[in-house]
Design a protein around this motif. Structure first.
Motif, PDB file in Angstrom:
ATOM      1  N   THR A   1       9.241 -10.818  -8.311  1.00  0.00           N
ATOM      2  CA  THR A   1       8.134 -10.548  -7.382  1.00  0.00           C
ATOM      3  C   THR A   1       8.322  -9.207  -6.703  1.00  0.00           C
ATOM      4  O   THR A   1       7.375  -8.411  -6.573  1.00  0.00           O
ATOM      5  N   ARG A   2       9.554  -8.927  -6.254  1.00  0.00           N
ATOM      6  CA  ARG A   2       9.825  -7.632  -5.619  1.00  0.00           C
ATOM      7  C   ARG A   2       9.612  -6.482  -6.607  1.00  0.00           C
ATOM      8  O   ARG A   2       9.134  -5.404  -6.231  1.00  0.00           O
ATOM      9  N   ALA A   3       9.926  -6.742  -7.862  1.00  0.00           N
ATOM     10  CA  ALA A   3       9.714  -5.710  -8.889  1.00  0.00           C
ATOM     11  C   ALA A   3       8.224  -5.433  -9.076  1.00  0.00           C
ATOM     12  O   ALA A   3       7.808  -4.269  -9.252  1.00  0.00           O
ATOM     13  N   GLU A   4       7.418  -6.481  -9.039  1.00  0.00           N
ATOM     14  CA  GLU A   4       5.965  -6.305  -9.178  1.00  0.00           C
ATOM     15  C   GLU A   4       5.412  -5.487  -8.009  1.00  0.00           C
ATOM     16  O   GLU A   4       4.552  -4.611  -8.198  1.00  0.00           O
ATOM     17  N   ILE A   5       5.910  -5.781  -6.807  1.00  0.00           N
ATOM     18  CA  ILE A   5       5.447  -5.024  -5.640  1.00  0.00           C
ATOM     19  C   ILE A   5       5.857  -3.551  -5.765  1.00  0.00           C
ATOM     20  O   ILE A   5       5.067  -2.637  -5.471  1.00  0.00           O
ATOM     21  N   LEU A   6       7.084  -3.350  -6.218  1.00  0.00           N
ATOM     22  CA  LEU A   6       7.582  -1.989  -6.389  1.00  0.00           C
ATOM     23  C   LEU A   6       6.736  -1.230  -7.409  1.00  0.00           C
ATOM     24  O   LEU A   6       6.398  -0.049  -7.208  1.00  0.00           O
ATOM     25  N   ARG A   7       6.391  -1.907  -8.498  1.00  0.00           N
ATOM     26  CA  ARG A   7       5.559  -1.247  -9.516  1.00  0.00           C
ATOM     27  C   ARG A   7       4.196  -0.871  -8.931  1.00  0.00           C
ATOM     28  O   ARG A   7       3.692   0.235  -9.142  1.00  0.00           O
TER      29      ARG A   7
END
Length: 472
Positions: free
Chosen positions: A62-68
């Motif tokens: 989820t944090r990776a999706e936000i970062l993207r």
């Protein structure tokens, strides 16, 4: 004991592996975030994409999706700074976040305003459409709606679409700055809808006119007094229609509603209602004549809703009460008369029938009185009564034609060659019945006439063919 120790070792090894994997994934996330902080957005996106595909830890994914998304947003903002709008649009769409949506809507709107100022209203509308389709929850919606209203009016002359757009704007953003601007724009053409409602009224399409006017009354684009006056006119017209249909109660109700919407109609309505009182009385009289007494009473009483204690209505109600009383008394008299008839006291029955007729001249009472009168005369002098019936039946057609036949025979034969029986009246089978006979015999032909006379109902029946032909 040994198996238990082995199980503990396996679990410990599993947990250690998970920790190692999680630690590895966290390291990858930290590296991706470091790239983002270093403004290496492409690298951050690639690292985030790999984590999203492979991460076992949902929180890290989820944090990776936000970062993207943040990275694409940053790229989009960089493209905007360089005024590379197509690239900015692409990145902002890929960012897929509220902040990106805000920037995308602002960009579409700015582009739409630019071409609008240049006079390309069709292209401007396409940008507004993009906002509605892609970012329907944007806070720019009042501005978009206002601009669409301008374009509907100026480019397409589509006033219906502009009005529908305004209604949605007012429903969602009443008294907003751009709703107020749009309101003034709509006022420039709203008279057309008022005129349309008026045409519907004049054409008798009252339901459609109501629908249009009540909708107009919900939006501050027409003076409410103008709309209410027209609504009052529709109610008045409906009232007139019910007057024509003689439904005065419904007409009264509609007139009163008309005054609620347009107090200036009060004088006109009062005059009309006073005229309706006369119609109530007239209709009540008609209903009383048709013996629909409850409905007549309702119409008389309705007059009091307009003028309390209205004297003509009071007199009509008194007449109605007497009429009902007379009818009830007539029924009692007829029942008494029938009892006298069963006892053979026909004269007393006739007297009571006549009294009932004086109160309520129903055809059935008149018929019973006629039959009773016949029986009274039959009892007094049956032969004389039978003779009167014969000589009065159809203005004396039977004796007149018999005499004509006799005169025709005398033209062919001498009187001494003819046997003429004259009229003979004999009792017939059955009570209150006589036979009337007349025979004419010539050397060649015999004419035998015979009729049965019913004293009870004064009917005459031919008993042979010659007699029947004599009556035709």
């Amino acid at each position: 004991m040994k198996n238990r120790q082995n199980l503990v070792l396996i679990i410990a090894a599993f947990l250690l592996a998970v920790m190692l994997i999680s630690g590895c994934e966290m390291n990858k996330l930290n590296n991706a975030e470091a790239l983002y902080r270093q403004k290496s957005y492409v690298g951050a996106i690639e690292a985030a994409d790999q984590l999203i595909r492979t991460a076992n830890n949902g929180a890290i994914a989820t944090r990776a999706e936000i970062l993207r998304g943040d990275s694409y947003l940053a790229l989009g903002m960089m493209a905007l700074e360089r005024d590379n709008r197509p690239l900015a649009i692409r990145f902002l769409k890929l960012a897929n976040s509220p902040d990106a949506d805000h920037e995308l809507a602002s960009l579409y709107y700015r582009m739409g305003e630019e071409v609008y100022e240049e006079g390309d209203l069709v292209k401007a509308m396409s940008y507004m459409q993009d906002i509605l389709r892609e970012i329907p929850e944007t806070e720019l919606m009042p501005m978009v709606a206002y601009r669409r209203i301008n374009i509907f009016v100026d480019e397409y002359k589509d006033y219906d679409a502009a009005y529908e757009e305004y209604k949605a704007l007012y429903d969602n953003y009443p008294d907003h700055e751009y709703e107020l601007l749009a309101r003034e724009e709509v006022k420039k053409f709203i008279d057309m809808r008022v005129e349309y409602a008026t045409r519907l009224l004049n054409g008798g399409y009252y339901t459609d006119s109501f629908r249009e006017l009540f909708e107009l009354s919900q939006y501050p684009v027409v003076e409410i007094g103008v709309v209410n006056a027209l609504i009052g006119d529709v109610y008045m017209a409906q009232g007139e229609q019910f007057v024509q249909e003689e439904d005065y109660i419904e007409a009264d109700r509609l007139y009163r509603i008309a005054v609620q919407y347009n107090p200036h109609k009060e004088g006109e309505v009062k005059s009309r209602l006073e005229g309706i009182i006369g119609l109530y009385i007239t209709k009540g009289n008609e209903l009383m004549g048709e013996r629909r007494f409850d409905e007549a009473r309702l119409h008389y009483n309705k007059s009091f809703d307009i003028i309390p204690d209205y004297e003509p209505a009071n007199l009509a109600l008194a007449a109605l009460d007497k009429r009902e009383s007379d009818i009830a008394r007539a029924i009692e008299l007829v029942e008494e008369a029938e009892e006298y008839e069963r006892k053979g006291q026909i004269a007393d029955a006739l007297r009571l029938y006549n009294q009932a007729i004086a109160l309520d001249a129903l055809p059935i009472y008149q018929e019973r009185a006629r039959l009773a009168q016949n029986m009274v005369e039959a009892e007094r002098d049956p032969l004389a009564f039978a003779q009167r019936i014969l000589y009065s039946h159809r203005n004396g057609i039977i004796p007149r034609r018999v005499e004509e036949k006799r005169q025709d025979i005398l033209k062919e034969y001498k009187s001494n060659e003819i046997r003429d029986s004259g009229w003979k009246f004999l009792l017939s089978s059955g009570q209150y019945k006589f036979e009337a006979r007349y025979d004419l015999l010539t050397p060649v032909t015999t004419f035998l006439y015979v009729w049965q006379i019913n004293l009870r109902d004064r009917s005459i029946i031919p008993l042979n063919k010659q007699s029947e032909e004599m009556m035709n």
